[in-house]
Design a protein around this motif. Structure first.
Motif, mmCIF file in Angstrom:
data_model
loop_
_atom_site.group_PDB
_atom_site.id
_atom_site.type_symbol
_atom_site.label_atom_id
_atom_site.label_comp_id
_atom_site.label_asym_id
_atom_site.label_seq_id
_atom_site.Cartn_x
_atom_site.Cartn_y
_atom_site.Cartn_z
ATOM 1 N N UNK A 348 40.340 43.499 29.802
ATOM 2 C CA UNK A 348 41.696 43.837 30.245
ATOM 3 C C UNK A 348 42.729 43.134 29.378
ATOM 4 N N UNK A 349 43.996 43.528 29.529
ATOM 5 C CA UNK A 349 45.055 42.899 28.741
ATOM 6 C C UNK A 349 45.477 41.579 29.358
ATOM 7 N N UNK A 350 46.169 40.756 28.565
ATOM 8 C CA UNK A 350 46.621 39.452 29.059
ATOM 9 C C UNK A 350 47.553 39.584 30.267
ATOM 10 N N UNK A 351 48.575 40.479 30.243
ATOM 11 C CA UNK A 351 49.427 40.613 31.439
ATOM 12 C C UNK A 351 48.648 41.059 32.678
ATOM 13 N N UNK A 352 47.669 41.965 32.486
ATOM 14 C CA UNK A 352 46.876 42.419 33.629
ATOM 15 C C UNK A 352 46.063 41.268 34.217
ATOM 16 N N UNK A 353 45.399 40.519 33.359
ATOM 17 C CA UNK A 353 44.574 39.402 33.836
ATOM 18 C C UNK A 353 45.439 38.346 34.503
ATOM 19 N N UNK A 354 46.603 38.050 33.901
ATOM 20 C CA UNK A 354 47.475 37.022 34.463
ATOM 21 C C UNK A 354 47.939 37.387 35.862
ATOM 22 N N UNK A 355 48.379 38.634 36.047
ATOM 23 C CA UNK A 355 48.882 39.032 37.369
ATOM 24 C C UNK A 355 47.754 39.095 38.390
ATOM 25 N N UNK A 356 46.563 39.518 37.972
ATOM 26 C CA UNK A 356 45.438 39.592 38.898
ATOM 27 C C UNK A 356 44.959 38.204 39.295
ATOM 28 N N UNK A 357 44.940 37.269 38.348
ATOM 29 C CA UNK A 357 44.570 35.895 38.677
ATOM 30 C C UNK A 357 45.555 35.291 39.670
ATOM 31 N N UNK A 358 46.835 35.613 39.478
ATOM 32 C CA UNK A 358 47.851 35.111 40.393
ATOM 33 C C UNK A 358 47.592 35.615 41.813
ATOM 34 N N UNK A 359 47.268 36.904 41.941
ATOM 35 C CA UNK A 359 46.968 37.464 43.256
ATOM 36 C C UNK A 359 45.737 36.800 43.865
ATOM 37 N N UNK A 360 44.736 36.534 43.041
ATOM 38 C CA UNK A 360 43.526 35.891 43.542
ATOM 39 C C UNK A 360 43.784 34.447 43.964
ATOM 40 N N UNK A 361 44.668 33.768 43.235
ATOM 41 C CA UNK A 361 45.038 32.410 43.641
ATOM 42 C C UNK A 361 45.721 32.421 45.004
ATOM 43 N N UNK A 362 46.639 33.375 45.193
ATOM 44 C CA UNK A 362 47.311 33.489 46.481
ATOM 45 C C UNK A 362 46.330 33.799 47.598
ATOM 46 N N UNK A 363 45.290 34.550 47.258
ATOM 47 C CA UNK A 363 44.275 34.886 48.256
ATOM 48 C C UNK A 363 43.346 33.720 48.537
ATOM 49 N N UNK A 364 43.435 32.673 47.734
ATOM 50 C CA UNK A 364 42.620 31.496 47.974
ATOM 51 C C UNK A 364 41.192 31.611 47.470
ATOM 52 N N UNK A 365 40.909 32.585 46.589
ATOM 53 C CA UNK A 365 39.541 32.766 46.101
ATOM 54 C C UNK A 365 39.391 32.313 44.654
ATOM 55 N N UNK A 366 40.496 31.952 43.996
ATOM 56 C CA UNK A 366 40.480 31.451 42.622
ATOM 57 C C UNK A 366 41.375 30.221 42.555
ATOM 58 N N UNK A 367 40.979 29.251 41.765
ATOM 59 C CA UNK A 367 41.810 28.070 41.531
ATOM 60 C C UNK A 367 42.027 27.911 40.032
ATOM 61 N N UNK A 368 43.160 27.315 39.693
ATOM 62 C CA UNK A 368 43.489 27.021 38.302
ATOM 63 C C UNK A 368 43.359 25.516 38.093
ATOM 64 N N UNK A 369 42.529 25.119 37.146
ATOM 65 C CA UNK A 369 42.293 23.710 36.859
ATOM 66 C C UNK A 369 42.666 23.453 35.405
ATOM 67 N N UNK A 370 43.818 22.798 35.210
ATOM 68 C CA UNK A 370 44.287 22.482 33.854
ATOM 69 C C UNK A 370 44.334 23.726 32.970
ATOM 70 N N UNK A 371 44.855 24.809 33.523
ATOM 71 C CA UNK A 371 45.012 26.030 32.760
ATOM 72 C C UNK A 371 43.766 26.879 32.626
ATOM 73 N N UNK A 372 42.683 26.488 33.285
ATOM 74 C CA UNK A 372 41.433 27.254 33.258
ATOM 75 C C UNK A 372 41.101 27.705 34.677
ATOM 76 N N UNK A 373 40.412 28.840 34.806
ATOM 77 C CA UNK A 373 40.259 29.477 36.108
ATOM 78 C C UNK A 373 38.798 29.552 36.532
ATOM 79 N N UNK A 374 38.587 29.397 37.833
ATOM 80 C CA UNK A 374 37.243 29.532 38.370
ATOM 81 C C UNK A 374 37.327 29.993 39.819
ATOM 82 N N UNK A 375 36.198 30.462 40.342
ATOM 83 C CA UNK A 375 36.149 30.839 41.753
ATOM 84 C C UNK A 375 36.305 29.580 42.608
ATOM 85 N N UNK A 376 36.897 29.763 43.779
ATOM 86 C CA UNK A 376 37.066 28.636 44.698
ATOM 87 C C UNK A 376 35.699 28.109 45.123
ATOM 88 N N UNK A 377 35.483 26.816 45.049
ATOM 89 C CA UNK A 377 34.181 26.255 45.442
ATOM 90 C C UNK A 377 33.849 26.582 46.900
#
Length: 377
Positions: A348-377
């Motif tokens: 996917x494109x950078x804007x698409x990934x960025x907006x989708x990651x943001x939605x996932x963070x709000x949903x509490x299923x993804x976290x951002x750690x020092x600019x890197x992303x992973x599923x919520x433990x």
């Protein structure tokens, strides 16, 4: 420490006293609640800057206005939040001329939810109305609320689209909470009160007056982390909202239009002045992401529940059949990955990934750690 939950009649008296906001806010904040503020008496009121007229109104409030206000507050789903109340939206505490109190019809907690303000022309083109609905729907899909002023046109289209998408919307009105302006929005206002929240700093019975709408706009801008303008003429209230948002340190974007469309002239002016040019909702989400990620931990801890109640092992239902979200979800694991790596994995494109990651963070299923992303433990 004094109880910060005021009695409705005491707080209503503070609101109905009228006059400058700053002295009454100072009085309420220093006292901790409205009962304690009223108990100070004339000497205490004057010490906090209240005028003689305000002191007289605090001593003897207009009985008809007080009765109307208390009658409105007695109905289900109604409340009056003072600036000293822990439930008062924190984003409004630091704006220019913060409000003394808010009359709320609906779910007051929505005023805490991360939001984007969608504003624009009262007489938009069909394209402008469709853009407002599209942007509002995408913001809701990203887990954000949509805030606006419940004016005709772009405002109403954004509110309705947010509700139609099953999302959150907050309307800030420039009349008393029992009034609908324009009258054609009476049904939409009632729907927002049922499914979202309607806010006003004016007491019940307050009719529409010209000076109240620019004041309303500062609350629309203040409640949102970002404001996007869709179709606005050179002399438009939406431009006031954009200016107030910028002055409050919020992100602002404008959607360009045809040079032949006078309703796009205000947007073009904003872009010339340095406001971000926004072509797609994803552009606004990308612009908003840094501010939202900074505030996300505090917002999630304050809200009663995350925006989604999904297991970290699963995607929320609304994304389960979306191939793009599925692809990004498969690219994520419990080891933090950088944005470039995720883009390569999911295609996917950078804007698409960025907006989708943001939605996932709000949903509490993804976290951002020092600019890197992973599923919520």
């Amino acid at each position: 420490m004094p109880d910060s939950t005021p009695a409705p009649d005491a707080l209503a008296r503070l609101v109905l006293a009228g006059g400058p906001l700053a002295p009454r806010r100072a009085l309420l904040l220093a006292s901790g609640n409205a009962d304690a503020a009223l108990a100070l008496g004339v000497a205490g009121w004057r010490a906090h800057g209240c005028s003689a007229e305000q002191c007289a109104a605090l001593q003897q409030p207009d009985p008809a206005a007080l009765a109307t206000t208390l009658r409105w507050l007695q109905q289900p789903g109604r409340q009056l939040l003072g600036c000293a109340d822990p439930a008062f939206p924190p984003l409004l505490q630091d704006i220019p001329q913060p409000p003394l109190a808010l009359f709320v019809a609906g779910d007051a907690s929505l005023a805490w939810h991360p939001a984007v303000a969608v504003v624009g022309s009262r007489s938009p083109t069909p394209t402008g109305r469709a853009l407002a609905a599209r942007f509002a729907g995408c913001f809701v899909e990203a887990g954000l609320a949509v805030t606006s002023g419940l004016a005709a046109g772009i405002d109403a289209a954004a509110h309705a689209a947010a509700l139609d998408a099953g999302g959150r919307t907050v309307a800030v009105i420039g009349t008393g909470p029992d009034q609908a302006y324009p009258p054609g929005n009476v049904r939409l206002q009632a729907r927002i009160a049922d499914e979202g929240a309607v806010l006003s700093e004016y007491p019940p019975g307050t009719p529409a007056r010209a000076g109240q709408f620019p004041a309303r706009n500062r609350l629309v801008a203040g409640l949102a982390l970002a404001t996007v303008v869709i179709e606005a003429a050179q002399r438009s209230g939406a431009l006031i909202t954009a200016r107030l948002a910028a002055e409050a340190g919020r992100e602002v974007g404008a959607v360009p239009g045809s040079v032949l469309n006078p309703r796009a002239a205000g947007c073009h002016r904003l872009i010339r002045e340095g406001v971000a040019l926004i072509e797609r909702p994803e552009d606004m989400l990308e612009l908003l992401a840094p501010a939202l990620r900074q505030q996300l931990p505090g917002l999630q801890s304050r809200l009663a529940t995350p925006t989604e109640q999904a297991s970290p092992a699963d995607l929320p239902d609304r994304w389960a059949n979306d191939p793009d979200y599925q692809s990004l979800w498969q690219a994520l694991d419990h080891n933090p990955s950088g944005m470039d790596s995720l883009i390569t994995r999911c295609g996917l494109t950078a804007p698409e990934v960025s907006s989708m990651l943001l939605a996932m963070e709000l949903a509490g299923i993804v976290v951002c750690v020092h600019g890197r992303y992973c599923r919520t433990p």
